[in-house]
Design a protein around this motif. Structure first.
Motif, PDB file in Angstrom:
ATOM      1  N   LEU A   2     -18.839 -75.622 -64.438  1.00 58.77           N
ATOM      2  CA  LEU A   2     -18.730 -74.922 -63.158  1.00 58.77           C
ATOM      3  C   LEU A   2     -20.076 -74.602 -62.526  1.00 58.77           C
ATOM      4  O   LEU A   2     -20.253 -74.720 -61.326  1.00 58.77           O
ATOM      5  CB  LEU A   2     -17.915 -73.636 -63.351  1.00 58.77           C
ATOM      6  CG  LEU A   2     -17.682 -72.782 -62.106  1.00 58.77           C
ATOM      7  CD1 LEU A   2     -16.873 -73.559 -61.072  1.00 58.77           C
ATOM      8  CD2 LEU A   2     -16.952 -71.504 -62.487  1.00 58.77           C
ATOM      9  N   TYR A   3     -21.079 -74.208 -63.340  1.00 60.84           N
ATOM     10  CA  TYR A   3     -22.370 -73.794 -62.798  1.00 60.84           C
ATOM     11  C   TYR A   3     -23.451 -74.862 -62.938  1.00 60.84           C
ATOM     12  O   TYR A   3     -24.629 -74.567 -62.862  1.00 60.84           O
ATOM     13  CB  TYR A   3     -22.819 -72.483 -63.467  1.00 60.84           C
ATOM     14  CG  TYR A   3     -21.881 -71.353 -63.122  1.00 60.84           C
ATOM     15  CD1 TYR A   3     -21.944 -70.726 -61.888  1.00 60.84           C
ATOM     16  CD2 TYR A   3     -20.913 -70.950 -64.024  1.00 60.84           C
ATOM     17  CE1 TYR A   3     -21.071 -69.710 -61.564  1.00 60.84           C
ATOM     18  CE2 TYR A   3     -20.036 -69.928 -63.705  1.00 60.84           C
ATOM     19  CZ  TYR A   3     -20.122 -69.315 -62.473  1.00 60.84           C
ATOM     20  OH  TYR A   3     -19.259 -68.310 -62.143  1.00 60.84           O
ATOM     21  N   GLY A   4     -23.070 -76.112 -63.183  1.00 61.39           N
ATOM     22  CA  GLY A   4     -24.022 -77.204 -63.184  1.00 61.39           C
ATOM     23  C   GLY A   4     -24.714 -77.454 -64.504  1.00 61.39           C
ATOM     24  O   GLY A   4     -25.649 -78.230 -64.561  1.00 61.39           O
ATOM     25  N   ASP A   5     -24.282 -76.805 -65.586  1.00 64.31           N
ATOM     26  CA  ASP A   5     -24.869 -77.091 -66.882  1.00 64.31           C
ATOM     27  C   ASP A   5     -23.785 -77.012 -67.950  1.00 64.31           C
ATOM     28  O   ASP A   5     -22.696 -76.508 -67.716  1.00 64.31           O
ATOM     29  CB  ASP A   5     -26.028 -76.143 -67.213  1.00 64.31           C
ATOM     30  CG  ASP A   5     -25.684 -74.690 -67.006  1.00 64.31           C
ATOM     31  OD1 ASP A   5     -25.990 -74.170 -65.926  1.00 64.31           O
ATOM     32  OD2 ASP A   5     -25.105 -74.090 -67.925  1.00 64.31           O
ATOM     33  N   GLU A   6     -24.102 -77.530 -69.117  1.00 60.84           N
ATOM     34  CA  GLU A   6     -23.137 -77.590 -70.201  1.00 60.84           C
ATOM     35  C   GLU A   6     -22.950 -76.210 -70.846  1.00 60.84           C
ATOM     36  O   GLU A   6     -23.876 -75.413 -70.885  1.00 60.84           O
ATOM     37  CB  GLU A   6     -23.618 -78.585 -71.260  1.00 60.84           C
ATOM     38  CG  GLU A   6     -23.678 -80.015 -70.750  1.00 60.84           C
ATOM     39  CD  GLU A   6     -22.324 -80.545 -70.306  1.00 60.84           C
ATOM     40  OE1 GLU A   6     -21.315 -80.297 -70.999  1.00 60.84           O
ATOM     41  OE2 GLU A   6     -22.266 -81.200 -69.249  1.00 60.84           O
ATOM     42  N   GLY A  11     -22.835 -68.565 -74.068  1.00 62.49           N
ATOM     43  CA  GLY A  11     -21.563 -68.496 -73.352  1.00 62.49           C
ATOM     44  C   GLY A  11     -20.388 -68.413 -74.300  1.00 62.49           C
ATOM     45  O   GLY A  11     -19.437 -67.641 -74.089  1.00 62.49           O
ATOM     46  N   MET A  12     -20.444 -69.191 -75.354  1.00 61.01           N
ATOM     47  CA  MET A  12     -19.364 -69.226 -76.336  1.00 61.01           C
ATOM     48  C   MET A  12     -19.202 -67.864 -77.011  1.00 61.01           C
ATOM     49  O   MET A  12     -18.100 -67.333 -77.112  1.00 61.01           O
ATOM     50  CB  MET A  12     -19.675 -70.313 -77.374  1.00 61.01           C
ATOM     51  CG  MET A  12     -18.665 -70.457 -78.459  1.00 61.01           C
ATOM     52  SD  MET A  12     -19.056 -71.824 -79.562  1.00 61.01           S
ATOM     53  CE  MET A  12     -20.568 -71.257 -80.315  1.00 61.01           C
ATOM     54  N   ILE A  13     -20.304 -67.281 -77.459  1.00 58.19           N
ATOM     55  CA  ILE A  13     -20.249 -65.990 -78.134  1.00 58.19           C
ATOM     56  C   ILE A  13     -19.851 -64.885 -77.151  1.00 58.19           C
ATOM     57  O   ILE A  13     -19.075 -63.990 -77.485  1.00 58.19           O
ATOM     58  CB  ILE A  13     -21.596 -65.675 -78.816  1.00 58.19           C
ATOM     59  CG1 ILE A  13     -21.846 -66.673 -79.942  1.00 58.19           C
ATOM     60  CG2 ILE A  13     -21.636 -64.247 -79.344  1.00 58.19           C
ATOM     61  CD1 ILE A  13     -20.784 -66.691 -81.019  1.00 58.19           C
ATOM     62  N   GLY A  14     -20.372 -64.939 -75.926  1.00 60.52           N
ATOM     63  CA  GLY A  14     -19.984 -63.955 -74.916  1.00 60.52           C
ATOM     64  C   GLY A  14     -18.489 -63.970 -74.647  1.00 60.52           C
ATOM     65  O   GLY A  14     -17.848 -62.916 -74.541  1.00 60.52           O
ATOM     66  N   TYR A 108     -30.392 -71.151 -67.512  1.00 59.39           N
ATOM     67  CA  TYR A 108     -29.310 -71.554 -66.629  1.00 59.39           C
ATOM     68  C   TYR A 108     -28.621 -70.346 -66.002  1.00 59.39           C
ATOM     69  O   TYR A 108     -28.530 -69.289 -66.609  1.00 59.39           O
ATOM     70  CB  TYR A 108     -28.282 -72.385 -67.404  1.00 59.39           C
ATOM     71  CG  TYR A 108     -28.885 -73.606 -68.034  1.00 59.39           C
ATOM     72  CD1 TYR A 108     -29.282 -74.677 -67.242  1.00 59.39           C
ATOM     73  CD2 TYR A 108     -29.079 -73.687 -69.404  1.00 59.39           C
ATOM     74  CE1 TYR A 108     -29.853 -75.798 -67.809  1.00 59.39           C
ATOM     75  CE2 TYR A 108     -29.639 -74.809 -69.985  1.00 59.39           C
ATOM     76  CZ  TYR A 108     -30.025 -75.866 -69.178  1.00 59.39           C
ATOM     77  OH  TYR A 108     -30.582 -76.975 -69.742  1.00 59.39           O
ATOM     78  N   ASN A 109     -28.122 -70.542 -64.788  1.00 60.99           N
ATOM     79  CA  ASN A 109     -27.415 -69.468 -64.102  1.00 60.99           C
ATOM     80  C   ASN A 109     -26.224 -68.983 -64.907  1.00 60.99           C
ATOM     81  O   ASN A 109     -25.922 -67.800 -64.924  1.00 60.99           O
ATOM     82  CB  ASN A 109     -26.952 -69.922 -62.714  1.00 60.99           C
ATOM     83  CG  ASN A 109     -28.106 -69.995 -61.743  1.00 60.99           C
ATOM     84  OD1 ASN A 109     -29.100 -69.297 -61.908  1.00 60.99           O
ATOM     85  ND2 ASN A 109     -27.976 -70.834 -60.743  1.00 60.99           N
ATOM     86  N   SER A 110     -25.522 -69.908 -65.576  1.00 60.41           N
ATOM     87  CA  SER A 110     -24.344 -69.512 -66.344  1.00 60.41           C
ATOM     88  C   SER A 110     -24.723 -68.532 -67.451  1.00 60.41           C
ATOM     89  O   SER A 110     -23.984 -67.602 -67.745  1.00 60.41           O
ATOM     90  CB  SER A 110     -23.634 -70.726 -66.932  1.00 60.41           C
ATOM     91  OG  SER A 110     -24.511 -71.445 -67.784  1.00 60.41           O
ATOM     92  N   GLU A 111     -25.895 -68.726 -68.069  1.00 60.15           N
ATOM     93  CA  GLU A 111     -26.334 -67.803 -69.116  1.00 60.15           C
ATOM     94  C   GLU A 111     -26.587 -66.420 -68.535  1.00 60.15           C
ATOM     95  O   GLU A 111     -26.246 -65.410 -69.139  1.00 60.15           O
ATOM     96  CB  GLU A 111     -27.601 -68.321 -69.793  1.00 60.15           C
ATOM     97  CG  GLU A 111     -27.365 -69.557 -70.623  1.00 60.15           C
ATOM     98  CD  GLU A 111     -28.659 -70.089 -71.195  1.00 60.15           C
ATOM     99  OE1 GLU A 111     -29.589 -70.346 -70.398  1.00 60.15           O
ATOM    100  OE2 GLU A 111     -28.738 -70.245 -72.422  1.00 60.15           O
TER     101      GLU A 111
END
Length: 131
Positions: A2-6, A11-14, A108-111
């Motif tokens: 969704l945010y342009g990165d894998e 992310g998984m732990i969050g 990354y923005n997702s992080e």
């Protein structure tokens, strides 16, 4: 993604932490600290990122944390525990003004978004517990 990165470890732990908090509140069906703690103490699940089982102090017995370090190319690498390491630990670490990283730990923005969401969930949870 969704945010342009894998998707990554953070992310998984969050997501897993958020799931556990949600599960605890829904199962307890209460905001009572003792009831929520009882549910958390009884959790013994295996999810997409490993096992989660908590002792009476809230320590996760099913998982150990990973220690990351940015390598010479500013890529996050696992350095501990040794069985999971993707590279050797760099010691001594370069001085801050000698590092080439310009974006900090969260590249990354997702992080950044996940860190913000997890922080908000933790703060709300603490607020409800202490209230």
């Amino acid at each position: 993604a969704l945010y342009g990165d894998e998707p990554n470890y953070s992310g998984m732990i969050g997501y897993a932490e958020g799931y556990i908090i949600q599960h605890a509140f829904e199962t307890a069906n209460s905001f009572d600290v003792d009831e929520i703690q009882e549910v958390i103490n009884s959790i013994d699940i295996t999810g997409f990122c490993g096992e989660f089982e908590f002792d009476r102090y809230g320590q996760n017995l099913g998982r150990s944390g990973l220690t990351h370090q940015l390598d010479e190319n500013s890529v996050s690498q696992i350095v501990a525990p040794l069985f999971a390491a993707t590279t050797q630990f760099i010691y001594p670490a370069p001085k801050w003004d000698e590092r080439e990283t310009t974006y900090g730990w969260y590249k990354y923005n997702s992080e950044r978004i996940i860190l913000l969401l997890v922080s908000v969930v933790v703060l709300i949870t603490l607020g409800l517990i202490l209230w």
